[in-house]
Design an enzyme around this catalytic site. Sequence first.
Site, short mmCIF file in Angstrom:
data_model
loop_
_atom_site.label_atom_id
_atom_site.label_comp_id
_atom_site.label_asym_id
_atom_site.label_seq_id
_atom_site.Cartn_x
_atom_site.Cartn_y
_atom_site.Cartn_z
N ASP A 1 -8.86 3.72 -2.60
CA ASP A 1 -9.83 4.18 -1.60
C ASP A 1 -11.11 4.73 -2.22
OD1 ASP A 1 -8.00 3.34 0.22
OD2 ASP A 1 -7.22 5.34 0.65
N ASP B 1 0.85 -1.19 0.00
CA ASP B 1 0.00 0.00 0.00
C ASP B 1 0.89 1.25 0.00
OD1 ASP B 1 -2.30 1.59 0.27
OD2 ASP B 1 -2.37 1.36 2.46
N GLU C 1 2.63 5.03 -3.98
CA GLU C 1 2.61 5.98 -5.14
C GLU C 1 3.92 6.76 -5.26
OE1 GLU C 1 0.18 5.52 -2.89
OE2 GLU C 1 -0.94 4.28 -4.31
#
Length: 797
Positions: A480, A404, A407
Amino acid sequence: MQVSARNEKYSAKYYPDAVTSWDQKGNLFYFHCSDTQLEVRVVNDKVIRFRYAPESRFARDFSYAVPADLQDSLISLSAFDDGENVAIITTQVKCFINKSNLTIRITDHQGMVICEDEAGFHWQHYLWKGGKIVYCSKKIQEGEVFYGLGDKPCELQLRGKRFENYGTDAYAYGADTDPLYKNIPFYYGLHHGKSYGIFFDNTFRTLFDFGSERPDVSSFWARGGEMCYYFIYGPKMLEVAEEFSNLTGKPELPPMWALGYHQCRWSYFPDSKVKDVAMEFRKRGIPCDVMYLDIDYMEGFRCFTFSKEYFPDPKGLTKQLEDAGFKTVVIIDPGIKVDPEYSIYTDGLKNDVFCRRQDGALMEGDVWPGKCVFPDFTNPRVRDWWSDLFGVLIENGVAGVWNDMNEPAVFEIGTFPEDVRHDYDGESVSHRKAHNVYGHLMAKATYQGLKKHMMPKRPFVITRSAYAGIQKWSSVWTGDNTATWEHLWIASQQCQRLSISGVSFAGSDVGGFIGEPDGELYTRWVQMAAFHPFMRTHSASNETGFDQEPWSFGPFYEAICKRFIQMRYRLLPYLYTTFWQNYRYGTPMLRPLVFVDQDNPETYGRNEEFMIGDHLLIAPVSSPGEKTKRVYLPSGGWYYHWNDSYHKGRQEVTVAAPIQHIPFFIREGAIIPTWPQMQFVGEKKVKEITLHVFYKDGKEESFLYLDDGENMGYKNSHYRIIRFEVKGSKNDFQIRQNTLGHYIDPAEKFKVIVTGIPFDSKEFIVDGKSHQISERNRAIGKLKFTIDKKFHEIIIR
Ligand code: MIG
């Protein structure tokens, strides 16, 4: 004036001038203009790479998407110079390079233009950041439509829109949010029934315009790096998809348990809560294979540790879960807590694995653990270091890893500042170039780590950020989302789009991550996700303490959700075969209707239906209170699952859509394999596989792929592929099979259920032996019989 002249020089766009000379070395061609150069590499008869070097300096020929050992494979190649153009000709396409301005025109052998430059290659100085902005522009052909670009949340067809890729932690994004988490600079064009793809292999911020700036021009550009792109000819869209997979790498087969239902939550803790939820699945008889541990399982969010308070005995926990048929997947973020007592931090410092700012300071930023440093996954040495860390998770019984925040996401500042330095496999670059591959390479290193410690078992990795080619190492989810009807629709678009962008193994947080769905929304989402390659419920903690599980909305909705999760488990042989097609041929698992019927413009704007695999067409219900659904059927003939009614394709039909049903259809001629209901993959030994056969007046083929579902032996012919062919006429129907591979599947029987026979059948003949058709065979309008799995031919008449 001096100043404006200077401005002009630096703001001007530069275009290539005439080709002064060109030469050919095998399948490589070089075109020299006065101060620029073009390299053309013919990869195969359908794939051509273009690299354009402003000021004649090529960059290092290196890619994080295309494996270095990609083999050029050509059937034939010739080239000639007609004075005006140089033509490069393969068995599939003709590529004309205009010698006066270096524009490219690609046609098929009938002379139809497939893809044609407008201004073509050009560039601009990027004074403030360094390097050049590199552009390519193309003419939009009459009626042309566009698809692709990874996880974009909007409708499937992209004409008239503009996008960019710069991986972003897009919490609670909407249908217009851009960019999102993933960076897949690959699109399809389709016009006159023929399609091609463009893969712009550039890891800087990339931009795409499909006629938004100028209605008849499409273009793509990057704020740095090289104008390096691959043209991929179809003409079928599925062929473009397969070639793109060939180029960027095909996935491995996942362990079969990863096709099951996954249950996740931010966060289930302590360990007793994880066990309780797992046991609740067994108690209620709702199938489930995987439980997730989100960030609270760690000791103060330190990666590769377990909380002493909440998870004092991780090995014991995973063992208990395993005994009940559950695999455990744990989250691992890139941020490593700055803590001199934390061995991974100190060891990382010692080994110099963390990213640094341009002036040498460590890249520090806050994430969940507080102040963190971040491994430079673009460094192969760091990837090795990272991969070693997974031993501790595997020893503790973990079966998969969830990456997770890659990015990368950093609190306060969003992501890394651009001056952060990266190794980029030996190049030493700024974050501008490495940003879009940071998460991609984290997933690669994670996959490498699991492989290292789990062999011969198959690893399972899931990642939020990615670059083109991520399918080689990881599955993905769409980040999300929120518990709204719009997001159910968005999830359908994203999963279809990811699938055609090389990444079939994708899913959304079922029910929505942010907020609380009601029973109807959750149930509709379960119904859709049951047909998505990856199916996981996930949700964030909230004040009300509401948990999002299939039983959270009362017995009415629970019963429906249970039925659809069960249906997924019965369909696993079909889903697994579809994974095999993706692994073997790079065929997308989810297929938008345009991929199924591209000669039919009615399909171009359809977002509401999708196919999974060759034969199932699904139309998720994405608004509340629906009683009916209008479904467009592509060409062919279709059986409606809920009542076996037959419908001709190329028309819109209206079907009932009560909450108990999701509209879905089966292609005529299909053979859909199913197996017995199970609580988890491997719960039962399968003795009998059911073949649901759908009559067709004509021919159709179907596949069934089988292997042990967990080890790597399938790469060494420990698999079995069964190819079925049916052939129907007005008064008989035949089913044939042939098989390939060394795997001995434990199932010995096929139960055959035939639907839709239009004639009054009297007998079925199995390998020459005749059997009378009795009342018993004909129960509920279907023909049913059980036979030895090794049959060659069945004739029904
Ligand atoms: O800042 O680990 O998308 O799935 O549950 C939030 C906590 C960090 C974001 C992920 C989500 C996960 C959550 N994470």
